[in-house]
Write an enzyme that holds these catalytic residues in place. Structure first.
Site, short mmCIF file in Angstrom:
data_model
loop_
_atom_site.label_atom_id
_atom_site.label_comp_id
_atom_site.label_asym_id
_atom_site.label_seq_id
_atom_site.Cartn_x
_atom_site.Cartn_y
_atom_site.Cartn_z
N ASP A 1 36.77 20.18 -42.71
CA ASP A 1 36.95 19.37 -44.03
C ASP A 1 38.63 19.27 -44.31
O ASP A 1 39.11 18.10 -44.78
CB ASP A 1 36.38 20.03 -45.21
CG ASP A 1 34.77 20.08 -45.22
OD1 ASP A 1 34.27 19.05 -44.30
OD2 ASP A 1 33.95 20.77 -46.00
N GLU B 1 8.98 10.42 -24.49
CA GLU B 1 9.82 10.51 -25.37
C GLU B 1 9.18 10.69 -26.79
O GLU B 1 8.13 9.90 -27.11
CB GLU B 1 10.97 9.52 -25.68
CG GLU B 1 11.77 9.08 -24.47
CD GLU B 1 12.68 7.98 -24.56
OE1 GLU B 1 13.32 7.65 -23.56
OE2 GLU B 1 12.40 7.26 -25.46
N LYS C 1 8.17 9.64 -30.38
CA LYS C 1 8.29 8.28 -31.17
C LYS C 1 8.52 8.25 -32.68
O LYS C 1 7.80 8.82 -33.46
CB LYS C 1 6.60 7.31 -31.00
CG LYS C 1 6.85 6.02 -31.63
CD LYS C 1 5.38 5.21 -31.71
CE LYS C 1 5.44 4.07 -32.08
NZ LYS C 1 5.66 4.13 -33.47
#
Length: 711
Positions: A65, A138, A140
């Site tokens: 940050d 993979e 979905k």
């Protein structure tokens, strides 16, 4: 040429153990500032890659940050902003509308089924047409599919899927997503178009929904709706405040294509593109990921491995921090893909094996407490999204503390959800107890921290109109149908004005000016003028409407009318409400409980202050209401500003002569009386229902015909 890997610069002081004590900006030359800016940008991109892609950050969040703030400080001081700077991730200027652009390559849908026989038919067809293959499996993802285009390593545009051929350019919004790299890393292609799925993590979704509920806003139905609604915001700053993420999973087009899908995915992390860690390869020589170990006997038909992958993923579905509704099975080899081709709607080399929908039984993830207009606290169960009667439900009412105790419900329990009257979801019962005891409402209001008091089975915030949640709802009620009927000031408008710090109280309505409104997204000169005219016309409201608009618990339009008849002026009513609640009990519709509620409302210091502030702008008017029946059987609706008398006076006038005055047009309406700057909605409704629209002169003539003096 590919973009050089800037992060290989070992002299960059911001890569490892970076300093956070920076020299004063005024001591830097322009050349030195430019060098620092380039180093900071390169370092922040590398830290982003390590955080989002590698999940191995090397600096603390507060250090990141500090670097980010320093970069922004230098860019502002030396006017060194750049389109692909990490600081663009905080959001740019709002836009009027999205531009529609054509995709680099079609983004087609996927043929799908939840039946294993259909999956085997897909595999049989693939085997017949191209022979033995290897499959990449993979998850979905249930998010929003998008195209990301990189040229010379820089993000040029991000486009929603749309109709598969073209979509909306949402680049400014995509830049605010931390896991979307503004520039690619390493030896990336000169041109690369990739497909990704933008989503909202489940834990972040529940937290975001809880915050919306506690602010009195409508929560999103599920993470996909939250993502879709966010990515299409016209203000990138809104997108930046919402917790979106992305997985990249396909190459649509590239200047340098790999031979296989597996090889492409292996390169993605090197370029800074985040891939899902649950991807597996099944089939001959399935040597990537953990497929060989988890799929068992590699001599099996590859589709058996894909089916096994789906079953294993279904078992852990609820443990994932992202929503999936099945798995996608893809032919790995690109040459085989080309041979298989595509239909008009979907690629023939991929198939989605869907999960069954979750039905009625689901776990409670969290409980949010909603604060209503009257201060009533309503506990709301936040659920893993579940199908109930064909509708996806992600929240359900828990009613009140007594109901919670009776059902012994708590966070973590698996519950059965039903829909009351097929509309309102509620928790019917606990089917699997996974917690200790039941949920307890907080002792303090989650919005204003005021003490919570119990009244029988109910719980109430004692903050009154000093509570922001009650305030927002009170403004909506004040302007709504049961209040002063200020057209153009609904829930969304009130939320927008409160969020813009233009409304901190009901009285602030009367301080609005045209410039305040036209500076807001979606407001033009006409809509601003119409609302200001509505507000101006409400400065002398009839007493019944004003009493109802204050939102005193149990005092709706009917009770307000009886109180107005009894006391004649607001001053006389308020005096009785504060000092002599028994005096109220002699009024029709007001018993001991209602009288005590009215007394408590007006003796509350916070409420009294709000009412006093409103009275600085408003003078409630009383009109005698029982004079005749000349208009009996007629129903009037008024819109816009009238010259001869206020709209509230006109409503009371027709009611005093036997007519009904309602706030919305329907088939039962006899006349819509339109003054200056009438509301477009009411005019449209009148036209749709064949309701006569009369101006003020015609209205006066109608009254004169019936022997009614409007002066």
């Amino acid at each position: 040429m590919p973009v050089a890997d800037e992060n290989a610069d070992e002299d960059n002081p911001y890569l490892r153990d970076p300093p956070t004590d920076f020299e004063p900006v005024e001591e830097l030359s322009e050349a030195e500032a430019e060098r620092r800016v380039e180093q900071l940008r390169a370092a922040i991109r590398e830290h982003d890659r390590r955080y989002y892609v590698e999940s191995e950050p090397v600096i603390a969040d507060r250090t990141y940050d500090a670097l980010f703030a320093r970069l922004r400080e230098l860019e502002d001081a030396f006017e060194l902003t750049h389109p692909d700077s990490p600081t663009r991730a905080v959001g740019g200027e709002p836009i009027e509308e999205f531009e529609t652009v054509e995709h680099v390559a079609p983004m087609l849908s996927i043929d799908q089924s939840g039946e294993v026989e259909d999956v085997r038919e897909f595999a049989d067809r693939v085997q017949r047409e191209v022979g033995d293959v290897r499959y990449v499996c993979e998850p979905k993802f249930d998010g929003v599919s998008m195209e990301f285009v990189y040229e010379d390593g820089r993000l040029e545009r991000a486009v929603t899927r749309g109709d598969g051929r073209e979509g909306d350019d949402v680049t400014a919004n995509a830049r605010t997503i931390g896991s979307v790299p503004q520039r690619l890393h390493g030896d990336s292609p000169d041109f690369l178009a990739v497909r990704g799925e933008v989503y909202m993590p489940k834990d972040a979704f529940q937290k975001h929904n809880r915050e919306r509920i506690e602010r009195g806003e409508e929560p999103f139905a599920n993470p996909r709706n939250a993502t879709a609604g966010t990515i299409r915001q016209l203000d990138p700053a809104v997108v930046a405040d919402r917790p979106l993420d992305v997985f990249f999973f396909d190459v649509l087009e590239a200047s340098d294509l790999e031979d296989s899908h597996r090889a492409e995915l292996e390169r993605f992390p090197d370029w800074g593109l985040r891939v899902n860690d649950r991807v597996e390869v099944v089939g001959e020589s399935a040597d990537w990921s953990s497929a060989a170990e988890s799929s068992g006997d590699e001599s099996r038909d590859p589709i058996d491995g894909a089916i096994d992958y789906r079953d294993r993923l279904l078992e852990v579905r609820d443990d994932l921090d992202y929503e999936i509704d099945g798995v996608v099975i893809k032919v790995d080899d690109r040459e085989a893909r080309e041979e298989l081709g595509r239909t008009a709607r979907h690629d023939r080399w991929a198939f989605a094996y869907k999960f069954p929908a979750r039905a009625e039984v689901t776990p409670i993830v969290d409980v949010a407490v909603q604060v209503g207009r009257t201060g009533r606290l309503t506990p709301v169960a936040l659920l893993e999204p579940v199908d109930v009667g064909g509708v996806t439900v992600s929240r359900a009412s828990l009613h009140n503390p007594e109901e919670i105790a009776a059902k012994n419900v708590n966070v973590g329990d698996t519950v059965r959800v039903q829909r009351a009257g097929d509309v309102i979801p509620y928790v019917e019962e606990v089917v699997e107890k996974n917690s200790e005891g039941h949920y307890d409402l907080p002792d303090a209001c989650p919005v204003c921290d005021s003490p919570v008091e119990r009244d029988g089975p109910m719980a109430f915030c004692t903050g009154g109109l000093g509570c922001d949640a009650q305030l927002r709802r009170s403004i909506e009620y004040y302007a709504g149908d049961d209040g002063l009927d200020l057209e153009g000031l609904g829930e969304e408008s009130v939320r927008q004005l409160v969020d813009a710090d233009l409304l901190a109280s009901v009285a602030d309505l009367y301080e609005l000016d045209r410039a305040d409104l036209t500076d807001l997204e979606g407001w033009g000169e006409t809509s601003a003028a119409n609302l200001l005219a509505e507000i101006e016309a409400s400065r002398e409201p009839p007493l019944p409407a004003f009493l109802s608009a204050l939102g005193v618990p149990h005092v709706g339009p009917t009770t307000a009318r009886e109180l107005a008849r009894e006391f004649g002026t607001f001053e006389a009513f308020r005096e009785a409400a504060e000092a002599d609640p028994e005096r109220l009990e002699g009024v029709d519709d007001v018993g001991e409980t209602v009288a005590e509620t009215i007394h408590e409302f007006f003796t509350s210091e916070a409420n009294a202050e709000v009412v006093d502030d409103v009275l600085e702008h408003v003078t409630p008017q009383h009109v005698e209401m029982d004079t005749g029946d000349e208009l009996e059987g007629l129903t009037f609706v008024f819109t816009g500003s009238l010259e001869g008398l206020t709209r509230g006076d006109a409503q009371e006038l027709v009611e005093a002569h036997g007519a009904n005055a309602t706030s919305s047009v329907s088939g039962n309406t006899d006349y819509l009386v339109a003054g200056d700057d009438p509301g477009a909605t009411k005019r449209a409704d009148a036209e749709d229902n064949d309701v006569p629209i009369v101006d003020e002169d015609a209205f006066d003539a109608l009254l004169e015909e019936r022997g009614i003096d409007s002066d």
